[in-house]
Write a protein that holds these residues in place. Structure first.
Motif, short mmCIF file in Angstrom:
data_model
loop_
_atom_site.label_atom_id
_atom_site.label_comp_id
_atom_site.label_asym_id
_atom_site.label_seq_id
_atom_site.Cartn_x
_atom_site.Cartn_y
_atom_site.Cartn_z
N THR A 104 0.84 -1.20 0.00
CA THR A 104 0.00 0.00 0.00
C THR A 104 0.87 1.25 0.00
O THR A 104 0.61 2.21 -0.72
CB THR A 104 -0.95 -0.01 1.21
N SER A 107 2.28 1.88 -3.40
CA SER A 107 1.28 2.41 -4.32
C SER A 107 1.02 3.88 -4.08
O SER A 107 0.78 4.64 -5.01
CB SER A 107 -0.03 1.64 -4.16
N GLN A 110 3.47 6.59 -5.74
CA GLN A 110 3.52 6.77 -7.18
C GLN A 110 2.50 7.75 -7.68
O GLN A 110 1.48 8.01 -7.25
CB GLN A 110 3.35 5.43 -7.89
#
Length: 110
Positions: A104, A107, A110
């Motif tokens: 998580t 992610s 980004q």
């Protein structure tokens, strides 16, 4: 088990601990007696759980004390080893599960 890192338990250390916080020590001892008394789980099972948890928390004093208590309650070497393997799997499983936090976080960056 005596070493500079883990001093041997002794009556003197127990006395000092009791003197420094007598009410808390008494409450902790009463709590322990209640927790390890036979109930929905028998005393042997509770001690085997304690041995397994002690391996996860890595407390040598707990490993030693609860191993002796479980042995007195009739635990076999095979039961001890299975309990430790369950603890090892749970610890490894938790490490894998925490990968969700890492993934998580990756992610989000980004």
């Amino acid at each position: 088990m005596g070493s500079p890192l883990y001093p041997e338990s002794s009556p003197e250390l127990a006395r000092r601990r009791r003197e420094l916080a007598p009410d808390v020590q008494a409450a902790f001892e009463a709590f322990g007696r209640q927790v390890f008394a036979a109930g929905a789980l028998d005393a042997k099972t509770k001690q085997l759980i304690a041995v397994a948890v002690a391996h996860v928390t890595q407390c040598p004093y707990c490993i030693q004390g609860h191993t002796k208590a479980a042995q007195r309650a009739g635990a076999t070497p095979q039961e001890f080893m299975e309990a430790v393997w369950v603890a090892a799997e749970m610890r490894a499983g938790a490490a894998c599960a925490y990968a969700a936090v890492m993934l998580t976080s990756l992610s989000e960056d980004q």
